[in-house]
Design a protein around this motif. Sequence first.
Motif, PDB file in Angstrom:
ATOM      1  N   GLY A 240     -38.767  -0.945  30.909  1.00 42.47           N
ATOM      2  CA  GLY A 240     -39.822  -1.526  29.848  1.00 42.47           C
ATOM      3  C   GLY A 240     -39.195  -0.976  28.567  1.00 42.47           C
ATOM      4  N   ARG A 241     -38.863  -0.107  28.098  1.00 39.58           N
ATOM      5  CA  ARG A 241     -38.396   0.323  26.933  1.00 39.58           C
ATOM      6  C   ARG A 241     -37.141  -0.050  26.754  1.00 39.58           C
ATOM      7  NH1 ARG A 241     -39.517   0.053  22.647  1.00 39.58           N
ATOM      8  NH2 ARG A 241     -38.550   1.640  21.276  1.00 39.58           N
ATOM      9  N   LEU A 242     -36.216  -0.039  27.726  1.00 42.33           N
ATOM     10  CA  LEU A 242     -34.911  -0.507  27.622  1.00 42.33           C
ATOM     11  C   LEU A 242     -34.912  -2.043  27.110  1.00 42.33           C
ATOM     12  CD1 LEU A 242     -33.135   1.066  30.585  1.00 42.33           C
ATOM     13  CD2 LEU A 242     -32.749   1.289  28.244  1.00 42.33           C
ATOM     14  N   VAL A 243     -35.926  -2.924  27.904  1.00 39.76           N
ATOM     15  CA  VAL A 243     -35.993  -4.155  27.651  1.00 39.76           C
ATOM     16  C   VAL A 243     -36.461  -4.432  26.160  1.00 39.76           C
ATOM     17  CG1 VAL A 243     -37.397  -6.296  27.802  1.00 39.76           C
ATOM     18  CG2 VAL A 243     -36.450  -5.142  29.927  1.00 39.76           C
ATOM     19  N   ALA A 244     -37.213  -3.577  25.512  1.00 43.73           N
ATOM     20  CA  ALA A 244     -37.780  -3.514  24.382  1.00 43.73           C
ATOM     21  C   ALA A 244     -36.417  -3.090  23.510  1.00 43.73           C
ATOM     22  CB  ALA A 244     -39.058  -2.722  24.104  1.00 43.73           C
ATOM     23  N   LEU A 245     -35.771  -2.358  23.628  1.00 43.32           N
ATOM     24  CA  LEU A 245     -34.570  -1.924  22.910  1.00 43.32           C
ATOM     25  C   LEU A 245     -33.387  -2.917  22.791  1.00 43.32           C
ATOM     26  CD1 LEU A 245     -34.370   1.792  23.758  1.00 43.32           C
ATOM     27  CD2 LEU A 245     -34.843   1.011  21.558  1.00 43.32           C
ATOM     28  N   PHE A 246     -33.390  -3.629  23.743  1.00 48.44           N
ATOM     29  CA  PHE A 246     -32.209  -4.490  23.946  1.00 48.44           C
ATOM     30  C   PHE A 246     -32.699  -5.886  23.006  1.00 48.44           C
ATOM     31  CE2 PHE A 246     -30.272  -2.575  27.534  1.00 48.44           C
ATOM     32  CZ  PHE A 246     -28.849  -2.347  26.989  1.00 48.44           C
ATOM     33  N   ALA A 247     -31.697  -6.738  22.318  1.00 49.15           N
ATOM     34  CA  ALA A 247     -32.385  -7.863  21.468  1.00 49.15           C
ATOM     35  C   ALA A 247     -32.326  -8.958  22.726  1.00 49.15           C
ATOM     36  CB  ALA A 247     -30.930  -8.171  20.602  1.00 49.15           C
ATOM     37  N   ASP A 248     -32.970 -10.180  22.060  1.00 49.74           N
ATOM     38  CA  ASP A 248     -33.253 -11.033  23.171  1.00 49.74           C
ATOM     39  C   ASP A 248     -31.782 -11.681  23.716  1.00 49.74           C
ATOM     40  OD1 ASP A 248     -35.787 -10.791  22.575  1.00 49.74           O
ATOM     41  OD2 ASP A 248     -35.812 -12.544  21.272  1.00 49.74           O
ATOM     42  N   GLU A 249     -30.716 -11.812  23.119  1.00 50.70           N
ATOM     43  CA  GLU A 249     -29.470 -12.039  23.151  1.00 50.70           C
ATOM     44  C   GLU A 249     -28.332 -10.960  23.193  1.00 50.70           C
ATOM     45  OE1 GLU A 249     -27.921 -14.860  24.877  1.00 50.70           O
ATOM     46  OE2 GLU A 249     -30.224 -15.352  25.362  1.00 50.70           O
ATOM     47  N   VAL A 250     -27.655 -10.326  23.960  1.00 49.90           N
ATOM     48  CA  VAL A 250     -26.910  -9.090  24.067  1.00 49.90           C
ATOM     49  C   VAL A 250     -25.153  -9.600  24.057  1.00 49.90           C
ATOM     50  CG1 VAL A 250     -26.137  -6.979  24.563  1.00 49.90           C
ATOM     51  CG2 VAL A 250     -28.850  -7.743  24.627  1.00 49.90           C
ATOM     52  N   ASP A 251     -24.451  -9.166  23.093  1.00 50.83           N
ATOM     53  CA  ASP A 251     -23.046  -9.396  23.520  1.00 50.83           C
ATOM     54  C   ASP A 251     -22.610  -8.265  24.516  1.00 50.83           C
ATOM     55  OD1 ASP A 251     -20.303  -9.407  23.516  1.00 50.83           O
ATOM     56  OD2 ASP A 251     -20.177  -8.863  21.455  1.00 50.83           O
ATOM     57  N   TRP A 252     -22.749  -8.204  25.937  1.00 47.49           N
ATOM     58  CA  TRP A 252     -22.417  -7.406  26.865  1.00 47.49           C
ATOM     59  C   TRP A 252     -21.040  -7.272  27.298  1.00 47.49           C
ATOM     60  CZ3 TRP A 252     -25.582  -3.752  29.375  1.00 47.49           C
ATOM     61  CH2 TRP A 252     -25.078  -3.384  30.505  1.00 47.49           C
ATOM     62  N   LEU A 253     -20.287  -6.403  27.145  1.00 45.21           N
ATOM     63  CA  LEU A 253     -19.116  -6.534  27.901  1.00 45.21           C
ATOM     64  C   LEU A 253     -18.930  -5.345  28.640  1.00 45.21           C
ATOM     65  CD1 LEU A 253     -15.922  -7.452  27.636  1.00 45.21           C
ATOM     66  CD2 LEU A 253     -15.565  -5.815  25.845  1.00 45.21           C
ATOM     67  N   LEU A 254     -18.462  -5.615  29.745  1.00 39.42           N
ATOM     68  CA  LEU A 254     -18.268  -4.472  30.989  1.00 39.42           C
ATOM     69  C   LEU A 254     -17.143  -5.324  31.899  1.00 39.42           C
ATOM     70  CD1 LEU A 254     -18.394  -1.696  32.203  1.00 39.42           C
ATOM     71  CD2 LEU A 254     -20.316  -2.486  33.177  1.00 39.42           C
ATOM     72  N   ALA A 255     -15.972  -4.894  32.057  1.00 36.17           N
ATOM     73  CA  ALA A 255     -15.180  -5.586  32.694  1.00 36.17           C
ATOM     74  C   ALA A 255     -15.604  -6.277  34.285  1.00 36.17           C
ATOM     75  CB  ALA A 255     -13.555  -5.001  33.019  1.00 36.17           C
ATOM     76  N   GLU A 256     -15.697  -7.261  34.421  1.00 34.77           N
ATOM     77  CA  GLU A 256     -16.190  -7.887  35.789  1.00 34.77           C
ATOM     78  C   GLU A 256     -15.332  -6.939  36.953  1.00 34.77           C
ATOM     79  OE1 GLU A 256     -17.457 -11.584  36.541  1.00 34.77           O
ATOM     80  OE2 GLU A 256     -17.189 -12.277  34.647  1.00 34.77           O
ATOM     81  N   ASN A 257     -16.260  -6.766  37.927  1.00 38.92           N
ATOM     82  CA  ASN A 257     -15.396  -6.133  39.090  1.00 38.92           C
ATOM     83  C   ASN A 257     -16.113  -6.562  40.415  1.00 38.92           C
ATOM     84  OD1 ASN A 257     -14.377  -4.217  40.831  1.00 38.92           O
ATOM     85  ND2 ASN A 257     -14.052  -2.780  39.414  1.00 38.92           N
TER      86      ASN A 257
END
Length: 155
Positions: A43-60
């Motif tokens: 719940g706290r993590l959801v509140a800390l992230f913006a509604d839209e996030v530029d997420w980058l983690l190489a797909e695997n």
Amino acid sequence: MSAAPRASSATTESSATVANPVAEATRAVVREFLAARMAGDAGRLVALFADEVDWLLAENPAVPWIRPRSTAAECASQAAELMEYTVPEKARARVDTFLVDGADAVLMGHVSGTVRATGKSFAGPFALRLTVEDGRITRHHLYENSLSIAEACTP
């Protein structure tokens, strides 16, 4: 991540005396993010992230918790998915460097763990770039030893 970051920063001694409100706000949000990750507080993590996030983690495709994400809920769920697929008691993360420059923060360190399904371990360095705007994380770019993680996920 299982270790609290040490108090290193990109700010110099002389500039540290003049408070940079943007950098201090970024530092506070990143510390809160680390605490929420350690506590598994979705719940706290959801509140800390913006509604839209530029997420980058190489797909695997070999790693079930590594996938594209963009919403606050998707980004926050990555921590729970990681715990589901790995052995929490064997997970380790150490933050060696915590740099802040305005709205941007970079954490560098070492991570290791064991994949539940295979019993295989992974380890390696990581770098995490976060951007904080209006008190929420808008960028989450993680660079890690994806080969070691994929090998640990492969039976």
